[in-house]
Design a protein around this motif. Structure first.
Motif, PDB file in Angstrom:
ATOM      1  N   GLU A 239      -5.653  23.771  16.973  1.00  0.00           N
ATOM      2  CA  GLU A 239      -5.085  23.170  18.314  1.00  0.00           C
ATOM      3  C   GLU A 239      -6.314  22.489  18.740  1.00  0.00           C
ATOM      4  O   GLU A 239      -6.057  21.530  19.679  1.00  0.00           O
ATOM      5  CB  GLU A 239      -4.463  24.232  19.058  1.00  0.00           C
ATOM      6  CG  GLU A 239      -3.292  24.683  18.622  1.00  0.00           C
ATOM      7  CD  GLU A 239      -2.049  25.339  19.829  1.00  0.00           C
ATOM      8  OE1 GLU A 239      -2.410  24.823  20.849  1.00  0.00           O
ATOM      9  OE2 GLU A 239      -1.280  26.206  19.436  1.00  0.00           O
TER      10      GLU A 239
ATOM     11  N   ARG B  38      -5.198  29.586  14.958  1.00  0.00           N
ATOM     12  CA  ARG B  38      -4.467  28.696  15.780  1.00  0.00           C
ATOM     13  C   ARG B  38      -5.439  27.998  16.455  1.00  0.00           C
ATOM     14  O   ARG B  38      -4.944  26.639  17.076  1.00  0.00           O
ATOM     15  CB  ARG B  38      -3.439  29.710  16.536  1.00  0.00           C
ATOM     16  CG  ARG B  38      -2.450  29.002  17.546  1.00  0.00           C
ATOM     17  CD  ARG B  38      -1.244  29.694  18.179  1.00  0.00           C
ATOM     18  NE  ARG B  38      -1.721  30.474  18.944  1.00  0.00           N
ATOM     19  CZ  ARG B  38      -1.540  31.963  18.302  1.00  0.00           C
ATOM     20  NH1 ARG B  38      -1.240  32.317  17.285  1.00  0.00           N
ATOM     21  NH2 ARG B  38      -2.132  32.781  19.539  1.00  0.00           N
TER      22      ARG B  38
ATOM     23  N   GLY C 189      -4.060  33.133  27.049  1.00  0.00           N
ATOM     24  CA  GLY C 189      -4.173  33.234  28.656  1.00  0.00           C
ATOM     25  C   GLY C 189      -5.453  33.285  29.041  1.00  0.00           C
ATOM     26  O   GLY C 189      -6.447  33.318  28.253  1.00  0.00           O
TER      27      GLY C 189
ATOM     28  N   THR D  81      -5.054  34.262  15.609  1.00  0.00           N
ATOM     29  CA  THR D  81      -5.328  33.521  16.908  1.00  0.00           C
ATOM     30  C   THR D  81      -6.383  32.607  16.667  1.00  0.00           C
ATOM     31  O   THR D  81      -6.356  31.485  17.019  1.00  0.00           O
ATOM     32  CB  THR D  81      -5.568  34.591  17.875  1.00  0.00           C
ATOM     33  OG1 THR D  81      -4.475  35.606  18.004  1.00  0.00           O
ATOM     34  CG2 THR D  81      -5.928  34.155  19.026  1.00  0.00           C
TER      35      THR D  81
ATOM     36  N   ASN E 145      -5.062  26.035  27.177  1.00  0.00           N
ATOM     37  CA  ASN E 145      -4.038  25.330  26.705  1.00  0.00           C
ATOM     38  C   ASN E 145      -3.755  25.620  25.099  1.00  0.00           C
ATOM     39  O   ASN E 145      -2.837  24.804  24.958  1.00  0.00           O
ATOM     40  CB  ASN E 145      -4.474  23.646  27.081  1.00  0.00           C
ATOM     41  CG  ASN E 145      -4.521  23.258  28.427  1.00  0.00           C
ATOM     42  OD1 ASN E 145      -3.512  23.434  28.988  1.00  0.00           O
ATOM     43  ND2 ASN E 145      -5.496  22.678  28.693  1.00  0.00           N
ATOM     44  N   VAL E 146      -4.121  26.260  24.600  1.00  0.00           N
ATOM     45  CA  VAL E 146      -3.912  26.926  23.363  1.00  0.00           C
ATOM     46  C   VAL E 146      -2.648  28.004  23.328  1.00  0.00           C
ATOM     47  O   VAL E 146      -2.600  28.556  24.211  1.00  0.00           O
ATOM     48  CB  VAL E 146      -4.905  27.387  22.708  1.00  0.00           C
ATOM     49  CG1 VAL E 146      -4.588  28.060  21.167  1.00  0.00           C
ATOM     50  CG2 VAL E 146      -6.144  26.340  22.549  1.00  0.00           C
ATOM     51  N   ASN E 147      -1.671  27.430  22.705  1.00  0.00           N
ATOM     52  CA  ASN E 147      -0.599  28.561  22.695  1.00  0.00           C
ATOM     53  C   ASN E 147      -0.947  29.740  22.344  1.00  0.00           C
ATOM     54  O   ASN E 147      -1.385  30.058  21.419  1.00  0.00           O
ATOM     55  CB  ASN E 147       0.327  27.925  21.591  1.00  0.00           C
ATOM     56  CG  ASN E 147       1.705  28.635  21.628  1.00  0.00           C
ATOM     57  OD1 ASN E 147       2.287  28.887  22.639  1.00  0.00           O
ATOM     58  ND2 ASN E 147       2.429  28.728  20.535  1.00  0.00           N
ATOM     59  N   GLY E 148      -0.357  30.820  23.558  1.00  0.00           N
ATOM     60  CA  GLY E 148      -0.779  32.186  23.152  1.00  0.00           C
ATOM     61  C   GLY E 148      -1.965  32.565  23.802  1.00  0.00           C
ATOM     62  O   GLY E 148      -2.193  33.851  23.649  1.00  0.00           O
TER      63      GLY E 148
END
Length: 198
Positions: free
Chosen positions: A127, A123, A82, A120, A77-80
């Motif tokens: 998040e 982020r 997968g 990464t 669910n963290v942007n970027g």
């Protein structure tokens, strides 16, 4: 949605496993942590799964523990990030180690995972910080493999943290008290010993 598979482990590698469920073989992508926990091929096994569906592909991701699966779901669910990147992270850090790194803003620890850069990692921390309970992180890290002493130690650390002691100090106090009194049978006794030796 497929949430778990219960069958016979046919094949396993550090990246994937094949489980036969009543004559149907399912390929499941796994982390190194899950691979380490799998039984020998030919054995019965249960693997928790996340059924990932995109327009062009369907994949099953598998987990030996609920903690690992829950962390995987948070990661995707963290942007970027997968599912394959999430699995890479969980191959480099256990769920408890990752949770602890997030709780402690440990960018260096997370970015040490192969393929995960500093941006990464930052982020991910930003998040997920509010979704990770520091006490849960401590509980997982000090679980002691499920032993009775491990549970007493964990509960004592949680009690000390709730009293305002920093996490690292609480761990040292609880461990010292347990080393001095290995006969302690409950967290209350260990907590009194830890506080009295302060």
């Amino acid at each position: 949605m497929i949430v778990f598979l219960n069958g016979t482990l046919i094949e396993k590698s550090p990246a994937a496993a094949i489980v036969d469920v009543h004559g149907v073989g399912y390929e499941i992508l796994i982390s190194l942590s899950t691979y380490d926990r799998l039984p020998a091929t030919g054995s019965a096994c249960k693997i928790l799964t996340h059924h990932h569906i995109r327009e062009d592909i369907q994949q099953l991701f598998g987990f030996a523990t609920a903690d690992e699966k829950n962390m995987f779901l948070r990661l995707i669910n963290v942007n970027g990030i997968g599912p394959k990147t999430a699995l890479t992270i969980l191959s480099g850090l256990t769920a408890s180690e990752l949770m602890n790194a997030i709780a402690n803003n440990d960018v260096k620890r997370i970015s040490a995972v192969h393929g995960i850069g500093k941006k990464t990692a930052e982020r991910l921390i930003v998040e997920l910080k509010d979704k990770v309970d520091p006490l849960e992180a401590i509980a997982l890290q000090t679980a002691g493999g499920g032993s009775v002493q491990g549970a007493i130690l964990r509960d004592t650390v949680l009690a000390l943290v709730s009293l305002g002691f920093p996490q690292d100090q609480a761990k040292k106090m609880a461990q010292s008290a347990l080393d001095a009194s290995p006969e302690a049978k409950d967290p209350e006794t260990l907590l009194r010993k830890a506080l009295s030796s302060k």
